[in-house]
Design a protein around this motif. Structure first.
Motif, mmCIF file in Angstrom:
data_model
loop_
_atom_site.group_PDB
_atom_site.id
_atom_site.type_symbol
_atom_site.label_atom_id
_atom_site.label_comp_id
_atom_site.label_asym_id
_atom_site.label_seq_id
_atom_site.Cartn_x
_atom_site.Cartn_y
_atom_site.Cartn_z
ATOM 1 N N ILE A 1 -45.354 5.507 22.880
ATOM 2 C CA ILE A 1 -46.027 6.604 22.484
ATOM 3 C C ILE A 1 -46.413 7.641 23.745
ATOM 4 O O ILE A 1 -46.476 8.761 23.697
ATOM 5 C CB ILE A 1 -47.457 6.467 21.767
ATOM 6 N N ASN A 2 -46.501 7.080 24.964
ATOM 7 C CA ASN A 2 -46.695 7.727 26.122
ATOM 8 C C ASN A 2 -45.567 8.602 26.625
ATOM 9 O O ASN A 2 -45.858 9.288 27.459
ATOM 10 C CB ASN A 2 -47.182 6.912 27.302
ATOM 11 N N ASN A 3 -44.404 8.389 26.077
ATOM 12 C CA ASN A 3 -43.277 9.318 26.371
ATOM 13 C C ASN A 3 -43.008 10.189 25.211
ATOM 14 O O ASN A 3 -41.651 10.526 25.291
ATOM 15 C CB ASN A 3 -42.234 8.391 26.693
ATOM 16 N N ILE A 4 -43.460 10.716 24.373
ATOM 17 C CA ILE A 4 -43.251 11.203 23.407
ATOM 18 C C ILE A 4 -43.430 12.764 23.553
ATOM 19 O O ILE A 4 -44.403 13.219 24.107
ATOM 20 C CB ILE A 4 -44.069 10.833 21.971
ATOM 21 N N GLU A 5 -42.291 13.575 22.956
ATOM 22 C CA GLU A 5 -42.383 15.026 22.991
ATOM 23 C C GLU A 5 -42.090 15.253 21.570
ATOM 24 O O GLU A 5 -41.268 14.943 20.951
ATOM 25 C CB GLU A 5 -41.314 15.502 23.808
ATOM 26 N N THR A 6 -42.831 16.183 21.038
ATOM 27 C CA THR A 6 -42.546 16.630 19.422
ATOM 28 C C THR A 6 -42.972 17.960 19.295
ATOM 29 O O THR A 6 -43.611 18.671 20.191
ATOM 30 C CB THR A 6 -43.744 15.756 18.800
ATOM 31 N N LYS A 7 -42.572 18.285 18.420
ATOM 32 C CA LYS A 7 -42.814 19.844 17.765
ATOM 33 C C LYS A 7 -44.288 19.991 17.568
ATOM 34 O O LYS A 7 -44.846 19.142 17.070
ATOM 35 C CB LYS A 7 -41.886 20.127 16.629
ATOM 36 N N GLU A 8 -44.605 21.245 17.263
ATOM 37 C CA GLU A 8 -45.992 21.523 17.129
ATOM 38 C C GLU A 8 -46.303 21.107 15.799
ATOM 39 O O GLU A 8 -47.364 20.703 15.146
ATOM 40 C CB GLU A 8 -46.250 22.886 17.215
ATOM 41 N N LYS A 9 -45.256 21.251 14.773
ATOM 42 C CA LYS A 9 -45.521 20.909 13.312
ATOM 43 C C LYS A 9 -44.653 19.727 13.296
ATOM 44 O O LYS A 9 -43.655 19.420 13.531
ATOM 45 C CB LYS A 9 -44.599 21.975 12.610
ATOM 46 N N HIS A 10 -45.762 18.608 13.015
ATOM 47 C CA HIS A 10 -44.941 17.162 12.988
ATOM 48 C C HIS A 10 -45.967 16.534 11.714
ATOM 49 O O HIS A 10 -47.039 16.873 11.636
ATOM 50 C CB HIS A 10 -45.020 16.527 14.195
ATOM 51 N N CYS A 11 -45.339 15.414 11.245
ATOM 52 C CA CYS A 11 -45.964 14.478 10.399
ATOM 53 C C CYS A 11 -46.024 13.151 10.941
ATOM 54 O O CYS A 11 -44.922 12.859 11.433
ATOM 55 C CB CYS A 11 -45.096 14.731 9.021
ATOM 56 N N VAL A 12 -46.925 12.463 10.423
ATOM 57 C CA VAL A 12 -47.000 10.972 11.239
ATOM 58 C C VAL A 12 -47.000 10.035 9.999
ATOM 59 O O VAL A 12 -48.019 10.220 9.003
ATOM 60 C CB VAL A 12 -48.249 10.828 12.196
ATOM 61 N N VAL A 13 -46.095 9.215 10.216
ATOM 62 C CA VAL A 13 -45.919 8.233 8.837
ATOM 63 C C VAL A 13 -46.550 6.764 9.357
ATOM 64 O O VAL A 13 -46.070 6.176 10.289
ATOM 65 C CB VAL A 13 -44.600 8.076 8.297
ATOM 66 N N MET A 14 -47.544 6.555 8.665
ATOM 67 C CA MET A 14 -48.113 5.073 8.818
ATOM 68 C C MET A 14 -47.718 4.172 7.738
ATOM 69 O O MET A 14 -47.784 4.414 6.661
ATOM 70 C CB MET A 14 -49.510 5.169 9.015
ATOM 71 N N GLY A 15 -47.343 2.889 8.200
ATOM 72 C CA GLY A 15 -47.124 1.984 7.214
ATOM 73 C C GLY A 15 -48.267 0.984 6.863
ATOM 74 O O GLY A 15 -49.299 1.240 7.474
ATOM 75 N N ASN A 16 -48.386 0.169 5.914
ATOM 76 C CA ASN A 16 -49.557 -0.901 5.648
ATOM 77 C C ASN A 16 -49.722 -1.680 6.683
ATOM 78 O O ASN A 16 -48.695 -2.028 7.454
ATOM 79 C CB ASN A 16 -49.518 -1.359 4.292
ATOM 80 N N GLU A 17 -50.642 -2.579 6.814
ATOM 81 C CA GLU A 17 -50.981 -3.289 8.246
ATOM 82 C C GLU A 17 -49.891 -4.591 7.804
ATOM 83 O O GLU A 17 -49.633 -5.040 8.667
ATOM 84 C CB GLU A 17 -52.333 -3.588 8.151
ATOM 85 N N GLY A 18 -49.455 -4.970 6.836
ATOM 86 C CA GLY A 18 -48.955 -6.354 6.705
ATOM 87 C C GLY A 18 -47.241 -6.006 6.869
ATOM 88 O O GLY A 18 -46.575 -6.810 7.447
ATOM 89 N N ASN A 19 -46.768 -4.721 6.310
ATOM 90 C CA ASN A 19 -45.435 -4.611 6.396
ATOM 91 C C ASN A 19 -45.011 -3.420 7.188
ATOM 92 O O ASN A 19 -43.927 -3.302 7.418
ATOM 93 C CB ASN A 19 -44.724 -4.911 5.038
ATOM 94 N N GLY A 20 -45.772 -2.788 7.732
ATOM 95 C CA GLY A 20 -45.473 -1.495 8.566
ATOM 96 C C GLY A 20 -44.827 -0.432 7.617
ATOM 97 O O GLY A 20 -44.822 -0.511 6.304
ATOM 98 N N VAL A 21 -43.857 0.553 8.140
ATOM 99 C CA VAL A 21 -43.510 1.502 7.399
ATOM 100 C C VAL A 21 -41.858 0.881 7.034
ATOM 101 O O VAL A 21 -41.226 0.273 7.448
ATOM 102 C CB VAL A 21 -42.873 2.681 8.180
ATOM 103 N N LYS A 22 -41.634 1.028 5.614
ATOM 104 C CA LYS A 22 -40.309 0.741 4.989
ATOM 105 C C LYS A 22 -39.123 1.155 5.655
ATOM 106 O O LYS A 22 -39.112 2.254 6.402
ATOM 107 C CB LYS A 22 -40.437 0.946 3.429
ATOM 108 N N VAL A 23 -38.097 0.366 5.854
ATOM 109 C CA VAL A 23 -36.995 0.721 6.585
ATOM 110 C C VAL A 23 -36.386 2.193 5.993
ATOM 111 O O VAL A 23 -36.029 2.922 6.849
ATOM 112 C CB VAL A 23 -35.762 -0.520 6.814
#
Length: 132
Positions: free
Chosen positions: A74-96
């Motif tokens: 995360i410390n090395n991220i560059e992103t567009k001003e328009k972005h969306c963050v996808v978070m998964g559940n605590e047990g399984n994370g974001v689905k593949v």
């Protein structure tokens, strides 16, 4: 989920999307957990795949959390001003299949004494870092 809503507003986001497999956004416990922020930004629920595709059509960077060697610190991220963050559940994370739709997969580096973070805490760190 209430923490995610409160932090989204605190860091300047105007919409929180929950997948159909996530929290019921009209559940009284969820609404109470948002501490009144429920009414301060858009909160919607629906098909996450369709939502991601729609955002891609509007040139959004889609960012997810993921723990493998191909993830970006995360410390090395560059992103567009328009972005969306996808978070998964605590047990399984974001689905593949959802990770594969994302433009960037990020991880939050921690020492080896901890295996993972609470999803609300991880989301807070991520939103803070992206908005710096």
């Amino acid at each position: 989920a209430g923490t995610i809503v409160r932090n989204s507003l605190a860091f300047g986001y105007n919409l929180v999307f929950f997948s159909n497999n996530s929290v019921d956004i009209y559940n009284s416990k969820f609404i109470r957990a948002t501490q009144g922020y429920f009414y301060s930004l858009k909160i919607i629920r629906g098909d996450i795949k369709k939502f991601i595709l729609k955002l891609k059509n509007y040139d959004y960077d889609i960012i997810s959390t993921y723990l493998d060697g191909s993830s970006i610190n995360i410390n090395n991220i560059e992103t567009k001003e328009k972005h969306c963050v996808v978070m998964g559940n605590e047990g399984n994370g974001v689905k593949v299949n959802i990770q594969n739709m994302c433009d960037k997969n990020l991880y939050i580096s921690m020492n080896d004494k901890a295996e993972s973070l609470n999803v609300g805490v991880a989301c807070s760190i991520l939103l803070y870092e992206l908005e710096k």
